[in-house]
Motif scaffolding. Sequence first.
Motif, PDB file in Angstrom:
ATOM      1  N   ALA A  25       0.833  -1.212   0.000  1.00  0.00           N
ATOM      2  CA  ALA A  25       0.000   0.000   0.000  1.00  0.00           C
ATOM      3  C   ALA A  25       0.861   1.253   0.000  1.00  0.00           C
ATOM      4  CB  ALA A  25      -0.927  -0.007   1.222  1.00  0.00           C
ATOM      5  N   LEU A  26       1.987   1.210   0.712  1.00  0.00           N
ATOM      6  CA  LEU A  26       2.895   2.356   0.722  1.00  0.00           C
ATOM      7  C   LEU A  26       3.458   2.614  -0.669  1.00  0.00           C
ATOM      8  CD1 LEU A  26       4.454   4.460   2.469  1.00  0.00           C
ATOM      9  CD2 LEU A  26       6.252   2.731   2.720  1.00  0.00           C
ATOM     10  N   GLY A  27       3.793   1.538  -1.383  1.00  0.00           N
ATOM     11  CA  GLY A  27       4.329   1.691  -2.726  1.00  0.00           C
ATOM     12  C   GLY A  27       3.325   2.279  -3.694  1.00  0.00           C
ATOM     13  N   ILE A  49      -6.120   0.105  -1.884  1.00  0.00           N
ATOM     14  CA  ILE A  49      -5.561   0.902  -0.794  1.00  0.00           C
ATOM     15  C   ILE A  49      -6.549   1.005   0.355  1.00  0.00           C
ATOM     16  CG2 ILE A  49      -4.799   3.214  -0.144  1.00  0.00           C
ATOM     17  CD1 ILE A  49      -3.611   3.506  -2.915  1.00  0.00           C
ATOM     18  N   THR A  50      -7.820   1.251   0.024  1.00  0.00           N
ATOM     19  CA  THR A  50      -8.850   1.379   1.066  1.00  0.00           C
ATOM     20  C   THR A  50      -8.990   0.095   1.872  1.00  0.00           C
ATOM     21  OG1 THR A  50     -10.068   2.975  -0.287  1.00  0.00           O
ATOM     22  CG2 THR A  50     -11.274   1.914   1.495  1.00  0.00           C
ATOM     23  N   LYS A  51      -9.057  -1.039   1.188  1.00  0.00           N
ATOM     24  CA  LYS A  51      -9.251  -2.315   1.887  1.00  0.00           C
ATOM     25  C   LYS A  51      -8.016  -2.694   2.709  1.00  0.00           C
ATOM     26  CE  LYS A  51     -13.327  -2.832   0.193  1.00  0.00           C
ATOM     27  NZ  LYS A  51     -14.495  -2.590   1.059  1.00  0.00           N
ATOM     28  N   ILE A  52      -6.821  -2.466   2.149  1.00  0.00           N
ATOM     29  CA  ILE A  52      -5.604  -2.817   2.886  1.00  0.00           C
ATOM     30  C   ILE A  52      -5.466  -1.941   4.126  1.00  0.00           C
ATOM     31  CG2 ILE A  52      -3.084  -2.741   2.805  1.00  0.00           C
ATOM     32  CD1 ILE A  52      -3.181  -3.741  -0.019  1.00  0.00           C
ATOM     33  N   THR A  72      -7.600  -2.163  11.631  1.00  0.00           N
ATOM     34  CA  THR A  72      -8.533  -2.871  12.513  1.00  0.00           C
ATOM     35  C   THR A  72      -7.992  -4.208  13.012  1.00  0.00           C
ATOM     36  OG1 THR A  72      -9.625  -3.841  10.569  1.00  0.00           O
ATOM     37  CG2 THR A  72     -10.546  -1.799  11.463  1.00  0.00           C
ATOM     38  N   ILE A  73      -7.185  -4.891  12.213  1.00  0.00           N
ATOM     39  CA  ILE A  73      -6.767  -6.243  12.573  1.00  0.00           C
ATOM     40  C   ILE A  73      -5.266  -6.353  12.800  1.00  0.00           C
ATOM     41  CG2 ILE A  73      -6.701  -8.657  11.805  1.00  0.00           C
ATOM     42  CD1 ILE A  73      -9.211  -8.141  10.193  1.00  0.00           C
ATOM     43  N   THR A  76     -16.490   4.692  -0.165  1.00  0.00           N
ATOM     44  CA  THR A  76     -16.438   5.298  -1.501  1.00  0.00           C
ATOM     45  C   THR A  76     -15.555   6.530  -1.546  1.00  0.00           C
ATOM     46  OG1 THR A  76     -18.361   6.740  -1.113  1.00  0.00           O
ATOM     47  CG2 THR A  76     -18.796   4.499  -1.897  1.00  0.00           C
ATOM     48  N   LEU A  77     -14.879   6.870  -0.441  1.00  0.00           N
ATOM     49  CA  LEU A  77     -14.077   8.095  -0.405  1.00  0.00           C
ATOM     50  C   LEU A  77     -12.860   7.962  -1.301  1.00  0.00           C
ATOM     51  CD1 LEU A  77     -14.132   9.172   3.341  1.00  0.00           C
ATOM     52  CD2 LEU A  77     -15.571   9.932   1.478  1.00  0.00           C
ATOM     53  N   ASP A  78     -12.537   9.053  -1.948  1.00  0.00           N
ATOM     54  CA  ASP A  78     -11.349   9.142  -2.796  1.00  0.00           C
ATOM     55  C   ASP A  78     -10.513  10.290  -2.266  1.00  0.00           C
ATOM     56  OD1 ASP A  78      -9.435   9.254  -4.699  1.00  0.00           O
ATOM     57  OD2 ASP A  78     -10.716   9.968  -6.322  1.00  0.00           O
TER      58      ASP A  78
END
Length: 593
Positions: free
Chosen positions: A93-95, A300-303, A309-310, A491-493
């Motif tokens: 995600a950082l990349g 990115i959002t899901k990761i 959270t986990i 849905t945020l961008d």
Amino acid sequence: MVLGVSDVSTICGGKLGTLIFEVSINFALFITMVILCNGLHFMLKPYSQPRITSDIIVGLTLGNIVYVRNLFDKFNKAFGFIIDFGMMCYMFALGIEMDSHVLFKRPVRQIKAAYGGLVVTFILTALTSPFLVYFDEHKLLEFTLCLATTVSSTASPVLTRLITHLKIGKSDIGKIVIAGGMHLDFIGSLLLSIGYIFIPLALFCNDLEASQGISKALIMAGAVLGQTAFTASFSPAFMNWVNSENPEGRPMKGSHIILAIAFMVLTCSFSTLYDFSPLLSAFLTGVCLPREGRVSKWVITKINYMLTTIFFPIFFLWVGYEADFRKFRPGSRATWARLFTLIILGTTGKVVGTVISGAMLGFNWPESVAIGLLLTTKGHLHIYLAAKAMHCGANTSTGIGMIIAIFFTVVHGPAVVSNIIKRARKRAPSHHMALQLLDPTSELRILLCLHGPQNVPCSINFMEISRGSSDPGILVYVADMIELTDDISATLDKDEGVHKTTVKDKEVMDMRDQVTNSFKTYMAENSDGITLKRTMALSTINNMPQDICVLAEDLMIALIILPFHRSQRSEGTLDGGNQGFRYVNRKVMSPLL
């Protein structure tokens, strides 16, 4: 001895029951970690501390409890796999969030200021750390270069969240710090990726006297270059095809999601064939993938949701387990010398470097000092490397000292930002934010809040009776009050977390378009004396009053208009209304009552 069916069932049932019990204990431990982290974060909220501060404290404390350590001893391999997999997702995600094109562009002013801190910190650390013997004498040069690279880098995710939370992201110094932090993070991770080819720490950690042959290094370099070239050339076409098949406003097709995830996993997995670090391979893959597009933003959002959270509660619990305080040597002068030297090197190098480069670029020295202090911020990758160093050339006492030093690079951030805000307010021109104190010859600035199209007619009527003469006229900011729910949040961008937030929810988009068109129609015929601008108050109900007040302060608003929480029915009576917006109205008006 012959076992009957009942005996086998009893044994299997006993093992299954034991396994279920142990899994339940670990789940309860995870829930305890989450509760404690959230509780401590809430207690530190008045001090504006980022979440990583409370996570480190709780992780180091809970991870050193004897019962917890015994649980980790049983599941050490499983937790080790979870940590490595989670860090791969973090680096991936950082990349994706990094812009690889900055390497081929001429550095702008804020990047040049950050470079000064990076260079000075790297030189100071490389020259000083060998005398304190942070690592085993074997491969001292290799470990010193890795330490210098790590100390001189910055954790851009932690820094960006801190700047955004304290609401200075849109200021000049906030933009400089965010851009500089992301650039230093990118350069630091890229240097680690290149250095791993010639200094494979996994090989040295298993055998400190081992050496990397030239031929093997060349093979690994060619493989990394081939993987990077393949991903950079093929991924844009593939991602563009997936994005074109899944336009905005429609649910993404499951088959396309699976194909995109499979492609990302496949490109990250090439590193196992030539012994390259999976973490750095995931980072390089993320860098080569296109940043724009629906798929990348969805990933990115899901990761980030999964990490927050986990993974992070488990991660800091693992850090506490690795940082065994029983092996910490507080009575040794060398322990404290290594600890404070890391803090001094990281802080002094960044501050001196940014002050020097800032003087050359025309920055004021207090701003340069503030930029340098904020760029010292470290994060999750640095903590992960410090924990891994305990099994690779550094003892546990030294590793704990590194983690404590990282902790002190985070806690000072809110104080620095607070000082920046105080200095900015002293320099800012005074503005009377009350109607009776306004100069009649100046324009009237109004923040006009709406719930939806039903508030447009009365809002237009209010504008009509408020505008007065065309000179000076009124400046109206029409703000949509949108409650941030889980569905809308998905849905945020966001553009780098601070500059712009776009809602891709279809209902919200349609509502905003309808409101905008209504005001455009009115302005097309009645624009004399009115300057109209659009904005948005997107937040949870609890945070919306503060966000509206901050927005009004930033825009130097003199009058805030809030819609009533109840709506009128067709027969003329009022409905029950939205109690959430009633709370918002009361909180916004409470300082005025």
